[in-house]
Design a protein around this motif. Structure first.
Motif, PDB file in Angstrom:
ATOM      1  N   SER A  34      20.928  14.749  52.123  1.00  0.00           N
ATOM      2  CA  SER A  34      20.102  14.515  50.933  1.00  0.00           C
ATOM      3  C   SER A  34      20.228  15.639  49.912  1.00  0.00           C
ATOM      4  CB  SER A  34      18.642  14.343  51.346  1.00  0.00           C
ATOM      5  OG  SER A  34      18.148  15.503  51.990  1.00  0.00           O
ATOM      6  N   GLY A  38      21.846  14.813  46.396  1.00  0.00           N
ATOM      7  CA  GLY A  38      20.972  14.957  45.238  1.00  0.00           C
ATOM      8  C   GLY A  38      21.552  15.898  44.205  1.00  0.00           C
ATOM      9  N   ARG A 178      14.679  14.141  47.630  1.00  0.00           N
ATOM     10  CA  ARG A 178      14.732  12.818  48.270  1.00  0.00           C
ATOM     11  C   ARG A 178      13.992  11.772  47.437  1.00  0.00           C
ATOM     12  NH1 ARG A 178      14.463  13.975  54.861  1.00  0.00           N
ATOM     13  NH2 ARG A 178      16.525  14.986  54.908  1.00  0.00           N
ATOM     14  N   THR A 179      12.931  12.169  46.766  1.00  0.00           N
ATOM     15  CA  THR A 179      12.249  11.243  45.868  1.00  0.00           C
ATOM     16  C   THR A 179      13.177  10.814  44.735  1.00  0.00           C
ATOM     17  OG1 THR A 179      10.078  12.182  46.356  1.00  0.00           O
ATOM     18  CG2 THR A 179      10.306  10.993  44.269  1.00  0.00           C
ATOM     19  N   LEU A 181      16.455  10.685  44.865  1.00  0.00           N
ATOM     20  CA  LEU A 181      17.466   9.778  45.418  1.00  0.00           C
ATOM     21  C   LEU A 181      16.889   8.387  45.663  1.00  0.00           C
ATOM     22  CD1 LEU A 181      19.271  12.130  47.967  1.00  0.00           C
ATOM     23  CD2 LEU A 181      20.187  11.272  45.805  1.00  0.00           C
ATOM     24  N   GLU A 182      15.664   8.333  46.145  1.00  0.00           N
ATOM     25  CA  GLU A 182      15.033   7.036  46.397  1.00  0.00           C
ATOM     26  C   GLU A 182      14.842   6.271  45.093  1.00  0.00           C
ATOM     27  OE1 GLU A 182      11.576   8.392  48.417  1.00  0.00           O
ATOM     28  OE2 GLU A 182      12.548   8.513  50.384  1.00  0.00           O
ATOM     29  N   GLU A 183      14.485   6.996  44.034  1.00  0.00           N
ATOM     30  CA  GLU A 183      14.343   6.344  42.722  1.00  0.00           C
ATOM     31  C   GLU A 183      15.668   5.783  42.237  1.00  0.00           C
ATOM     32  OE1 GLU A 183      12.783   9.462  40.351  1.00  0.00           O
ATOM     33  OE2 GLU A 183      10.703   9.222  41.045  1.00  0.00           O
ATOM     34  N   ARG A 184      16.745   6.463  42.573  1.00  0.00           N
ATOM     35  CA  ARG A 184      18.090   6.000  42.181  1.00  0.00           C
ATOM     36  C   ARG A 184      18.650   4.967  43.157  1.00  0.00           C
ATOM     37  NH1 ARG A 184      21.206   9.511  38.804  1.00  0.00           N
ATOM     38  NH2 ARG A 184      22.884   8.052  39.302  1.00  0.00           N
ATOM     39  N   GLY A 185      17.987   4.759  44.276  1.00  0.00           N
ATOM     40  CA  GLY A 185      18.467   3.809  45.277  1.00  0.00           C
ATOM     41  C   GLY A 185      19.719   4.290  45.988  1.00  0.00           C
ATOM     42  N   PRO A 187      21.333   6.234  49.185  1.00  0.00           N
ATOM     43  CA  PRO A 187      21.038   6.706  50.543  1.00  0.00           C
ATOM     44  C   PRO A 187      21.714   8.048  50.825  1.00  0.00           C
ATOM     45  CG  PRO A 187      22.813   5.112  50.624  1.00  0.00           C
ATOM     46  CD  PRO A 187      22.377   5.199  49.175  1.00  0.00           C
ATOM     47  N   TRP A 188      21.337   8.656  51.916  1.00  0.00           N
ATOM     48  CA  TRP A 188      21.963   9.901  52.352  1.00  0.00           C
ATOM     49  C   TRP A 188      22.165   9.871  53.851  1.00  0.00           C
ATOM     50  CZ3 TRP A 188      16.914   9.689  50.509  1.00  0.00           C
ATOM     51  CH2 TRP A 188      15.905   9.951  51.433  1.00  0.00           C
ATOM     52  N   ASP A 190      21.763  11.604  57.547  1.00  0.00           N
ATOM     53  CA  ASP A 190      20.976  12.579  58.312  1.00  0.00           C
ATOM     54  C   ASP A 190      21.841  13.127  59.445  1.00  0.00           C
ATOM     55  OD1 ASP A 190      18.456  12.664  57.023  1.00  0.00           O
ATOM     56  OD2 ASP A 190      18.005  10.662  57.799  1.00  0.00           O
TER      57      ASP A 190
END
Length: 446
Positions: A34, A38, A178-179, A181-185, A187-188, A190
């Protein structure tokens, strides 16, 4: 590049880009996690929004080949970069892996491979996705070992004298990244090793508590380190001499300076003359400092360095033990005893070792004034070049590059020590270090 409180990732990246000297080409180190994912997307967004800055991106993924699936993860990163139009390369850590010290070895390999990728892609600098979470973990680990305030992870490190590695998200949190990335859709990946408790960093992560004053503590520690580096450089100018490139000499007045400056400067000189990547530990320095500022002549050995205290000051030279030979085939390069870099441009294999050296021919009134025992000790630690047991011919010697190497600085040099290290380069008459590729830090012009 730091802030008094964790900053939003977007604002941190904007501030970073506007602080850069331009035009510039940035190599982004992307693992697929992430933080680095990011970083890549934040930089891509900001660069495209500010074309007038004349900044371009490229990226590299280091595949350490330490677990199954790492090659697939590298391919996923390559696909993401292709979708963004960012040139990308995968650098593989090849060869046998050590059975112990794997994390340190992986770190060394990672930065070496990133530097090679930066050369390949014609980048000017490298950026990594270290975050405020990494900073807190590092500070907690170091706090377990010392009561001193640590400066933690540096925001800028010069690798191998060639490439600056910058960390623009060092004061942004992983949760905020991470927020984004989630807004951009997006994934990452782990990494399962991030949950493996056999690693100290993972254990520290699980024990972390929130410390509202940590940002201010880090900022204060950074300013203190920078001030010590500057004062240490002034100390070198006024109170330190180098004889024949081998024998250090602290003048008497230099031993009567502020103890914090003396501690800083002597610790780093010990590492340089001893060929060690780290300054001596606190217990060793607590032995050395009272001896150095005392009035009783004598000798003491600390960190592979013999300190010889006399009426005209403190002399220091590498002790004459544990100096191993270095064999270099044609075209090979290496570091001998942590003190000299050698590159063999001759057509035959050579050995760098102690012994008869051109330096021993240094004579005259200047060298006759030096303490004989101290100068003899320094000369005995000088490098000599041989081949098949015989001294190299003058022609072969001219084809071998041999120059001083500063073990605590020449591989990894934080910006906190840059001023001192650069001044030391001038003392040893070596090339200066590459300057920071920044116009400003924290909004202040540099």
């Amino acid at each position: 590049m730091c802030a008094e409180r964790p900053s939003s990732p977007r604002s941190a990246i904007r501030q970073f880009l506007f602080s850069l000297q331009s035009p510039a080409r940035i190599l982004v180190a992307v693992s697929g996690g992430s933080d680095s994912t990011g970083l890549l997307l934040l930089l891509d967004e900001a660069v495209k929004a500010a074309p007038h800055l004349k900044i371009s991106l490229c990226a590299a993924t280091v595949d350490h080949a330490l677990r199954a699936g790492s090659a697939d993860e590298a391919r996923e990163v390559a696909a993401l970069c292709a979708s963004l139009g960012i040139p990308h390369t995968v650098a593989n850590w090849q060869g046998d892996k050590p059975k112990t010290g794997i994390m340190a070895a992986a770190r060394e390999a990672r930065y070496r491979l990133l530097a090679e990728a930066a050369e390949e892609l014609a980048a000017d600098l490298i950026v990594t996705g270290h975050t405020f979470d990494d900073q807190r973990e590092t500070l907690q680990m170091r706090g377990m070992r010392t009561e001193q305030v640590s400066s933690g992870i540096a925001d800028a490190v010069l690798f191998d004298r060639r490439f600056w590695i910058l960390r623009p998200l060092l004061f942004s949190t992983r949760a905020d990244i991470r927020t984004f990335l989630e807004e951009r859709g997006v994934p990452w990946i782990d990494d399962p090793s991030n949950e493996d408790e056999k690693y100290e960093r993972v254990r520290m992560r699980q024990q972390l508590t929130t410390d509202g004053g940590m940002e201010q503590d880090i900022r204060a520690a950074w300013e203190e380190r920078l001030a010590l580096s500057s004062r240490g450089a002034e100390w070198l100018d006024r109170h330190f001499a180098l004889h024949g490139g081998l024998l250090g000499h602290v003048l008497p007045d230099g031993l009567r300076q502020d103890q914090a400056v003396l501690d800083y400067a002597l610790g780093r000189l010990t590492a340089v003359f001893g060929g060690q990547p780290f300054v001596p530990g606190r217990a060793q320095m607590e032995r050395l400092l009272p001896f150095a500022v005392g009035r009783e002549p004598g000798r003491m050995t600390v960190g592979r360095v013999v300190f010889d205290l006399r009426r005209d000051g403190l002399y220091l030279a590498r002790e004459n033990r544990g100096i191993l030979p270095l064999v270099l085939r044609p075209g090979e390069a290496g570091v001998w005893d942590g003190r000299f870099y050698a590159c063999n441009g001759s057509p035959t294999s050579i050995v760098v070792e102690t012994g008869s050296s051109p330096r021993t021919g240094m004579r005259g009134e200047y060298f006759e004034r030096l303490p004989k025992a101290a100068w003899k000790r320094a000369v005995a630690s000088a490098p000599a070049l041989t081949s098949e047991g015989a001294p190299l011919s003058e022609e072969s010697v001219r084809r071998v590059d041999l120059m001083p190497y500063f073990a605590p600085f020449d591989r990894f040099l934080t910006r906190f020590d840059f001023i001192f290290a650069d001044r030391l380069s001038a003392v040893f008459a070596t090339a200066p270090y590459a300057g920071l590729p920044l116009r400003s830090i924290d909004g202040k012009t540099i």
